[in-house]
Scaffold this active site. Structure first.
Site, PDB file in Angstrom:
ATOM      1  N   LYS A   1      -6.741   6.009  -2.220  1.00 16.19           N
ATOM      2  CA  LYS A   1      -6.856   4.798  -3.247  1.00 16.19           C
ATOM      3  C   LYS A   1      -8.381   3.994  -3.630  1.00 16.19           C
ATOM      4  O   LYS A   1      -8.008   3.652  -4.692  1.00 16.19           O
ATOM      5  CB  LYS A   1      -5.738   3.465  -2.872  1.00 16.19           C
ATOM      6  CG  LYS A   1      -4.969   3.525  -1.917  1.00 16.19           C
ATOM      7  CD  LYS A   1      -4.006   2.616  -2.094  1.00 16.19           C
ATOM      8  CE  LYS A   1      -2.512   3.337  -0.920  1.00 16.19           C
ATOM      9  NZ  LYS A   1      -1.959   2.146  -0.014  1.00 16.19           N
TER      10      LYS A   1
ATOM     11  N   ASP B   1       1.490  -4.355  -4.764  1.00 12.11           N
ATOM     12  CA  ASP B   1       1.951  -3.833  -3.970  1.00 12.11           C
ATOM     13  C   ASP B   1       3.880  -4.310  -4.030  1.00 12.11           C
ATOM     14  O   ASP B   1       4.743  -3.625  -3.850  1.00 12.11           O
ATOM     15  CB  ASP B   1       1.736  -3.874  -2.842  1.00 12.11           C
ATOM     16  CG  ASP B   1       1.504  -2.276  -1.836  1.00 12.11           C
ATOM     17  OD1 ASP B   1       1.453  -2.003  -2.106  1.00 12.11           O
ATOM     18  OD2 ASP B   1       0.072  -2.868  -0.350  1.00 12.11           O
TER      19      ASP B   1
ATOM     20  N   GLN C   1      -2.973  -3.051   3.189  1.00 12.50           N
ATOM     21  CA  GLN C   1      -2.165  -1.333   3.342  1.00 12.50           C
ATOM     22  C   GLN C   1      -1.753  -1.383   5.268  1.00 12.50           C
ATOM     23  O   GLN C   1      -2.055  -2.268   6.314  1.00 12.50           O
ATOM     24  CB  GLN C   1      -3.400  -0.491   4.576  1.00 12.50           C
ATOM     25  CG  GLN C   1      -3.011   0.936   4.992  1.00 12.50           C
ATOM     26  CD  GLN C   1      -2.070   1.688   2.822  1.00 12.50           C
ATOM     27  OE1 GLN C   1      -2.145   1.590   2.351  1.00 12.50           O
ATOM     28  NE2 GLN C   1      -1.192   2.805   3.951  1.00 12.50           N
TER      29      GLN C   1
HETATM   30  N1  GUN Z   1       1.898   1.968   3.895  1.00 14.07           N
HETATM   31  C1  GUN Z   1       2.886   3.274   2.898  1.00 14.07           C
HETATM   32  N2  GUN Z   1       2.636   3.066   2.293  1.00 14.07           N
HETATM   33  C2  GUN Z   1       2.084   1.670   1.692  1.00 14.07           C
HETATM   34  C3  GUN Z   1       2.106   1.307   0.204  1.00 14.07           C
HETATM   35  O1  GUN Z   1       2.503   1.567  -0.630  1.00 14.07           O
HETATM   36  N3  GUN Z   1       1.261   0.541   0.626  1.00 14.07           N
HETATM   37  C4  GUN Z   1       0.681  -0.423   1.462  1.00 14.07           C
HETATM   38  N4  GUN Z   1       0.305  -1.520   1.276  1.00 14.07           N
HETATM   39  N5  GUN Z   1       1.050   0.198   2.968  1.00 14.07           N
HETATM   40  C5  GUN Z   1       1.848   1.706   2.377  1.00 14.07           C
END
Ligand code: GUN
Length: 293
Positions: free
Chosen positions: A53, A120, A97
């Site tokens: 990311k 998100d 995350q």
């Molecule tokens: N863990 C798995 N997928 C995601 C996501 O799209 N965003 C976040 N913050 N954590 C995740």
């Protein structure tokens, strides 16, 4: 029938190229979209997602504020960091995350994020707006699935879409997004899960099957109608002694068997995965535009 393989890397690349142009235009107006990233602990899969990311932000011209915290971080410290990011005008999107280590309260952490920076789309305010069909940040993986379908020429309206999996991150939001009375939606939606008596009965009737169950071979060839579109959201590490890492990535779908039956299918890796990051960048740029409006 030999399926066309949907190239998620290419579609994500196209979206990122569009966003790079937009970011350059925003820069001329003095705005640099910024993403605050919080990773707690040392989970290897989460570390590689977060690194990807941050790299994507740099490549697209976004600013990213990288915060990697030890596994024993307290709830109070996590909440304080999120509050600082809420108040920081350089940050337009906040990403915590998931999953967080067990001792931390995930729901409280997500509630702390300012809904206007919730790129998100996990805050209950954005979840509620999405369900009601109002303007909201859409969660990145389900939004990526819909973009992948639309940009591959799949007609969602009127189709029977079967979602396998009911997680808060993928299954539940995706089912809600598919049933909206909107463009790239308006499907008839069935959701299967671990409590479903006969999953194959439902998937065999699907024009579009989307599997987000977190288990390899959840969808096998006998469970798919000829000519269906199959989207694999799964990312599972399976042991592979022939690889330097000791593992390889597989999805939730028996790709090799189903590719001869479906009309369209996503691979793992290189299908939905790259789309999640593209949609995160999309939401962050969108948030920066909203902040200046
Ligand atoms: N863990 C798995 N997928 C995601 C996501 O799209 N965003 C976040 N913050 N954590 C995740």
């Amino acid at each position: 029938m030999a399926a066309r393989i949907i190239d998620g890397k290419q579609v994500a690349h196209d979206i990122r190229a569009e966003l790079k142009k937009e970011t350059a235009q925003l820069k001329e107006q003095g705005i640099v979209p910024g993403l605050g990233v919080i990773l707690v602990g040392e989970d290897p899969a989460s570390q590689s997602y977060v690194t990807a990311k941050e790299r994507a932000c740099a490549e697209t011209g976004l600013y990213s504020d990288d915060n990697r915290l030890p596994a024993d971080t307290t709830q109070a410290d996590l909440v304080a960091l999120i509050q600082n990011m809420n108040a920081d005008p350089k940050i337009h999107g906040i990403l915590v995350q998931l999953p967080l280590p067990k001792h931390l309260n995930e729901a409280e952490a997500l509630l702390t994020i300012d809904p206007a920076k919730d790129v998100d789309g996990f805050h209950p305010v954005n979840v509620g707006r999405m369900v009601l069909g109002e303007k909201a940040f859409l969660p990145c993986t389900p939004h990526g699935v819909i973009q992948l379908l639309a940009r591959s020429g799949v007609t969602i309206a009127g189709a029977h879409a079967v979602v396998v999996g009911r997680s808060n991150i993928v299954g539940k939001p995706l089912a809600n997004m598919l049933l909206q009375k909107k463009e790239n939606a308006n499907a008839t939606v069935t959701v299967c899960h671990t409590g479903t008596a006969d999953i194959a009965y439902h998937t065999r009737q699907a024009d579009i099957v989307i599997v987000a169950a977190g288990r390899p071979n959840t969808l096998t060839a006998d469970m798919v109608k000829d000519g269906a579109t199959v989207i694999d959201v799964g990312v599972n590490r399976v042991e592979d002694a022939s690889r330097k890492s000791g593992f390889r990535l597989v999805g939730d779908v028996d790709f090799e068997a189903i590719k001869d039956k479906a009309s369209l299918i996503t691979p793992v890796p290189g299908g939905v995965g790259p789309m999640t990051i593209a949609m995160l960048l999309y939401n962050t740029v969108e948030s920066a535009k909203r902040a200046m409006a």
